[in-house]
Design a protein around this motif. Structure first.
Motif, PDB file in Angstrom:
ATOM      1  N   ALA A  14       0.874  -1.190   0.000  1.00  0.00           N
ATOM      2  CA  ALA A  14       0.000   0.000   0.000  1.00  0.00           C
ATOM      3  C   ALA A  14       0.899   1.224   0.000  1.00  0.00           C
ATOM      4  CB  ALA A  14      -0.898   0.001   1.228  1.00  0.00           C
ATOM      5  N   LYS A  15       1.314   1.645  -1.196  1.00  0.00           N
ATOM      6  CA  LYS A  15       2.294   2.733  -1.273  1.00  0.00           C
ATOM      7  C   LYS A  15       1.753   3.927  -2.042  1.00  0.00           C
ATOM      8  CE  LYS A  15       6.915   3.789  -3.035  1.00  0.00           C
ATOM      9  NZ  LYS A  15       8.290   3.357  -3.179  1.00  0.00           N
ATOM     10  N   VAL A  16       1.812   5.103  -1.396  1.00  0.00           N
ATOM     11  CA  VAL A  16       1.567   6.357  -2.107  1.00  0.00           C
ATOM     12  C   VAL A  16       2.892   7.090  -2.256  1.00  0.00           C
ATOM     13  CG1 VAL A  16       0.377   8.590  -2.056  1.00  0.00           C
ATOM     14  CG2 VAL A  16      -0.812   6.527  -1.284  1.00  0.00           C
ATOM     15  N   GLY A  17       3.658   7.142  -1.155  1.00  0.00           N
ATOM     16  CA  GLY A  17       4.952   7.832  -1.195  1.00  0.00           C
ATOM     17  C   GLY A  17       5.902   7.241  -0.167  1.00  0.00           C
ATOM     18  N   GLY A  18       6.782   8.106   0.338  1.00  0.00           N
ATOM     19  CA  GLY A  18       7.851   7.646   1.215  1.00  0.00           C
ATOM     20  C   GLY A  18       7.385   7.037   2.537  1.00  0.00           C
ATOM     21  N   LEU A  19       6.201   7.426   3.016  1.00  0.00           N
ATOM     22  CA  LEU A  19       5.696   6.837   4.270  1.00  0.00           C
ATOM     23  C   LEU A  19       5.693   5.304   4.183  1.00  0.00           C
ATOM     24  CD1 LEU A  19       4.287   7.031   7.057  1.00  0.00           C
ATOM     25  CD2 LEU A  19       2.114   7.325   5.840  1.00  0.00           C
ATOM     26  N   SER A 302       8.746  11.522  -8.897  1.00  0.00           N
ATOM     27  CA  SER A 302       8.154  12.316  -7.820  1.00  0.00           C
ATOM     28  C   SER A 302       6.636  12.349  -7.894  1.00  0.00           C
ATOM     29  CB  SER A 302       8.689  13.750  -7.950  1.00  0.00           C
ATOM     30  OG  SER A 302       8.144  14.587  -6.974  1.00  0.00           O
ATOM     31  N   ARG A 303       6.024  12.546  -6.737  1.00  0.00           N
ATOM     32  CA  ARG A 303       4.628  12.972  -6.758  1.00  0.00           C
ATOM     33  C   ARG A 303       4.627  14.392  -7.331  1.00  0.00           C
ATOM     34  NH1 ARG A 303       2.350  13.988  -1.917  1.00  0.00           N
ATOM     35  NH2 ARG A 303       4.352  14.153  -0.860  1.00  0.00           N
ATOM     36  N   LEU A 304       3.631  14.714  -8.130  1.00  0.00           N
ATOM     37  CA  LEU A 304       3.570  16.073  -8.679  1.00  0.00           C
ATOM     38  C   LEU A 304       2.580  16.888  -7.848  1.00  0.00           C
ATOM     39  CD1 LEU A 304       3.610  15.205 -12.501  1.00  0.00           C
ATOM     40  CD2 LEU A 304       5.519  15.970 -11.067  1.00  0.00           C
ATOM     41  N   GLN A 307       4.505  21.008  -3.244  1.00  0.00           N
ATOM     42  CA  GLN A 307       5.669  20.790  -2.380  1.00  0.00           C
ATOM     43  C   GLN A 307       6.922  20.401  -3.153  1.00  0.00           C
ATOM     44  OE1 GLN A 307       5.248  17.383   0.297  1.00  0.00           O
ATOM     45  NE2 GLN A 307       7.459  17.226   0.500  1.00  0.00           N
ATOM     46  N   LYS A 308       6.741  19.669  -4.256  1.00  0.00           N
ATOM     47  CA  LYS A 308       7.878  19.087  -4.967  1.00  0.00           C
ATOM     48  C   LYS A 308       8.478  20.030  -6.022  1.00  0.00           C
ATOM     49  CE  LYS A 308       7.523  15.082  -2.815  1.00  0.00           C
ATOM     50  NZ  LYS A 308       8.574  14.520  -1.959  1.00  0.00           N
ATOM     51  N   GLY A 309       7.901  21.238  -6.147  1.00  0.00           N
ATOM     52  CA  GLY A 309       8.472  22.223  -7.081  1.00  0.00           C
ATOM     53  C   GLY A 309       8.217  21.916  -8.544  1.00  0.00           C
TER      54      GLY A 309
HETATM   55  P1  ADP Z   1       7.125  11.631  -0.694  1.00  0.00           P
HETATM   56  O1  ADP Z   1       6.905  10.661   0.414  1.00  0.00           O
HETATM   57  O2  ADP Z   1       6.918  13.052  -0.301  1.00  0.00           O
HETATM   58  O3  ADP Z   1       6.363  11.288  -1.939  1.00  0.00           O
HETATM   59  P2  ADP Z   1       9.858  10.582  -0.737  1.00  0.00           P
HETATM   60  O4  ADP Z   1      11.067  11.006  -1.493  1.00  0.00           O
HETATM   61  O5  ADP Z   1       9.983  10.459   0.741  1.00  0.00           O
HETATM   62  O6  ADP Z   1       8.669  11.563  -1.143  1.00  0.00           O
HETATM   63  O7  ADP Z   1       9.391   9.139  -1.251  1.00  0.00           O
HETATM   64  C1  ADP Z   1       8.922   8.934  -2.529  1.00  0.00           C
HETATM   65  C2  ADP Z   1       8.796   7.445  -2.824  1.00  0.00           C
HETATM   66  O8  ADP Z   1       7.786   7.267  -3.812  1.00  0.00           O
HETATM   67  C3  ADP Z   1      10.065   6.851  -3.396  1.00  0.00           C
HETATM   68  O9  ADP Z   1      10.116   5.465  -3.108  1.00  0.00           O
HETATM   69  C4  ADP Z   1       9.864   7.083  -4.908  1.00  0.00           C
HETATM   70  O10 ADP Z   1      10.596   6.178  -5.699  1.00  0.00           O
HETATM   71  C5  ADP Z   1       8.385   6.809  -5.031  1.00  0.00           C
HETATM   72  N1  ADP Z   1       7.712   7.484  -6.151  1.00  0.00           N
HETATM   73  C6  ADP Z   1       7.436   8.798  -6.270  1.00  0.00           C
HETATM   74  N2  ADP Z   1       6.767   9.040  -7.409  1.00  0.00           N
HETATM   75  C7  ADP Z   1       6.627   7.844  -8.035  1.00  0.00           C
HETATM   76  C8  ADP Z   1       6.011   7.421  -9.262  1.00  0.00           C
HETATM   77  N3  ADP Z   1       5.395   8.284 -10.061  1.00  0.00           N
HETATM   78  N4  ADP Z   1       6.059   6.101  -9.575  1.00  0.00           N
HETATM   79  C9  ADP Z   1       6.672   5.225  -8.749  1.00  0.00           C
HETATM   80  N5  ADP Z   1       7.262   5.556  -7.591  1.00  0.00           N
HETATM   81  C10 ADP Z   1       7.232   6.848  -7.228  1.00  0.00           C
END
Ligand code: ADP
Length: 487
Positions: A14-19, A302-304, A307-309
């Motif tokens: 269950a992945k959205v971002g770094g959490l 990156s998430r767009l 925050q990410k510029g």
């Molecule tokens: P945040 O948690 O703010 O999104 P982090 O740098 O802490 O930023 O973590 C981002 C994580 O999400 C990393 O594992 C990165 O590889 C992944 N990630 C970000 N965008 C994508 C994407 N479009 N597709 C796959 N993985 C992504």
């Protein structure tokens, strides 16, 4: 010790971002150190269940248990009528507050009803900020061995602001909550603020880098909670995240077209890294159907979100192309207008620019491996993981000096760090000039001074961004006398 992690995300299921990466990496390192770790997660309908072994329903269709490698995962599905976690998404519903409140209540009921007796509960971000609140208000007088609740802030921007009414179904005495020394939002006296509640009620509060710990105690970084953080700063610590060394390892990364070494790289083995990266770039270009250029490959993963510029990313793309480089961006945006802006850019059809508006774990790994540089122009960045991943893959970060980026990326020309610790290019300003200052130096260095470039790769690949030091720090915190702070 028995540690229970309660969170909204867990990689890779269950992945959205770094959490998600943090819950996975920290928990794995804690189990490696011999601790017992349980992870409680909502049972989203979008879970990648194929990674969970021995998955079974453990009680009346609301609790499922499974094994993610060495990690024991319990999936909690608070009962209908609302189908809180069958929404095809992790976040982004109108009733997110109620969804995660119901999850927190169900998680605490589970822990205390089943007498799981953990030593420490560790909750993360606003989604589970109700855990320390529920503990102190409802469960603390129940028989338990619990030493306390640790709460980690991964991002101050999202705070879970709501009305008392939104929490009506979880058994809190809400007439006690709308006070400044409790959960009342400092800017809107009629609102509750869950993140603030987590800070006030937890026995210890951590955030994800030492620089971010300082930044969140200022008006620029505190998003309205700076005074609360200053008031409770005795129980606040900044612990730099790590990355999981197995998941992010070019030597055995199953997503890569071509594996290449990453350990103990020296001048003689660097050629295998360079050749490996080249081969990954060739295959990536074939996969993406883009031209294989000889110029430097600058990437963004990156998430767009603001925050990410995103504006700085677009500017960097323009500059990279002008300098004869190639640009690949993999990003996904929950904000329709931003998505459309990047979609319009993608349609411009420049043969050296590829914009992929998607979330794709495998592609992200392939890009980290293929790229020469990774751009991270964040306006703020609590920790950031992609710069550490990039370094592990021999890819040089170009990053704005903020939060965890300031703790991990050190400019080759201007850092005050010893020369052997420098690993990238950094910039201070959050404008085009700032990006230019770092990006143009990076492109020039790549094109004109390969020796310096290779030295940077070597230095970055030699740095330790594993969870070892952070996990030891967390264990020290879990073992400390958590409740000594007056509540
Ligand atoms: P945040 O948690 O703010 O999104 P982090 O740098 O802490 O930023 O973590 C981002 C994580 O999400 C990393 O594992 C990165 O590889 C992944 N990630 C970000 N965008 C994508 C994407 N479009 N597709 C796959 N993985 C992504």
């Amino acid at each position: 010790m028995h540690i229970v992690q309660i969170a909204a995300e867990l990689a890779p299921i269950a992945k959205v971002g770094g959490l998600a990466d943090v819950i996975y990496g920290l928990s794995k390192e804690l189990t490696r150190l011999g601790h017992r770790v349980d992870i409680l997660l909502p049972k989203y309908d979008t879970l990648h269940l194929e990674a969970l072994k021995k998955l079974k329903v453990t009680s009346t269709h609301t609790l499922w248990s499974g094994q993610l490698e060495s990690l024991r995962v319990t999936l909690i599905d608070p009962h209908p009528p609302h189908s809180f976690f069958n929404r095809g998404m992790i976040y982004g519903c109108k009733d997110d507050i109620e969804r995660f409140a119901a999850f927190c209540k169900a998680a605490m009921d589970f822990l205390f009803r089943e007498e799981k007796q953990p030593d420490v509960i560790h909750a993360h971000d606003w989604h589970t900020a109700l855990i320390p609140i529920l503990y102190k208000e409802i469960y603390a007088n129940k028989k338990s061995l619990l030493k306390g609740v640790v709460f980690t802030i991964h991002n101050m921007e999202h705070q879970g602001k709501c009305l008392p009414l939104d929490l009506k179904s979880i058994g809190l005495k809400l007439e006690n909550s709308l006070f400044l020394d409790k959960m009342q939002d400092p800017s809107n006296p009629g609102d509750l603020n869950l993140l603030k509640g987590g800070i006030v009620y937890a026995d210890a509060v951590t955030t994800v880098s030492p620089t971010y710990e300082k930044e969140i105690q200022t008006p620029e970084g505190g998003f309205g909670l700076e005074s609360t953080l200053i008031e409770y700063n005795k129980k606040l610590t900044g612990i730099l995240n790590g990355i999981d060394e197995d998941f992010w390892n070019p030597e055995k990364d199953p997503y890569l077209f071509h594996k290449y070494p990453t350990h103990n790289i020296d001048k003689s083995t660097l050629s295998a890294v360079i050749a490996g990266k080249k081969e990954n770039r060739r295959k990536l270009c074939a996969r993406l159907n883009c031209k294989e250029s000889q110029g430097p490959l600058v990437a963004v993963v990156s998430r767009l979100v603001p925050q990410k510029g995103p504006e700085l990313m677009k500017h960097a793309m323009k500059r990279t192309l002008e300098a004869g480089g190639q640009f690949i961006l993999l990003g996904s945006s929950p904000i329709p207008s931003l998505h459309q802006e990047f979609e319009a850019l993608a349609l411009k059809n420049n043969e050296n620019a590829t914009i992929l508006l998607d979330k794709d774990e495998g592609l992200a790994h392939q890009i980290f491996a293929a790229a020469d540089m990774l751009l991270i122009p964040s306006l703020f960045e609590p920790c950031g993981l992609t710069q550490m991943i990039a370094l592990r893959y021999g890819t040089i970060p170009i990053a704005r000096v903020t939060g965890g980026l300031a703790d991990t990326v050190f400019d080759v020309d201007t850092s005050l760090r010893p020369e052997e610790e420098r690993n990238g290019f950094t910039f201070e300003g959050s404008d085009a000039e700032g990006v230019d200052w770092a990006l143009l130096r990076a492109l020039k260095c790549f094109q004109q001074d390969q020796e310096k470039w290779h030295r940077l790769m070597l230095q970055g690949m030699g740095q330790d961004f594993s969870w070892k030091s952070a996990a030891a720090h967390y264990v020290q915190l879990y073992r400390s006398d958590l409740k000594k702070e007056p509540f």
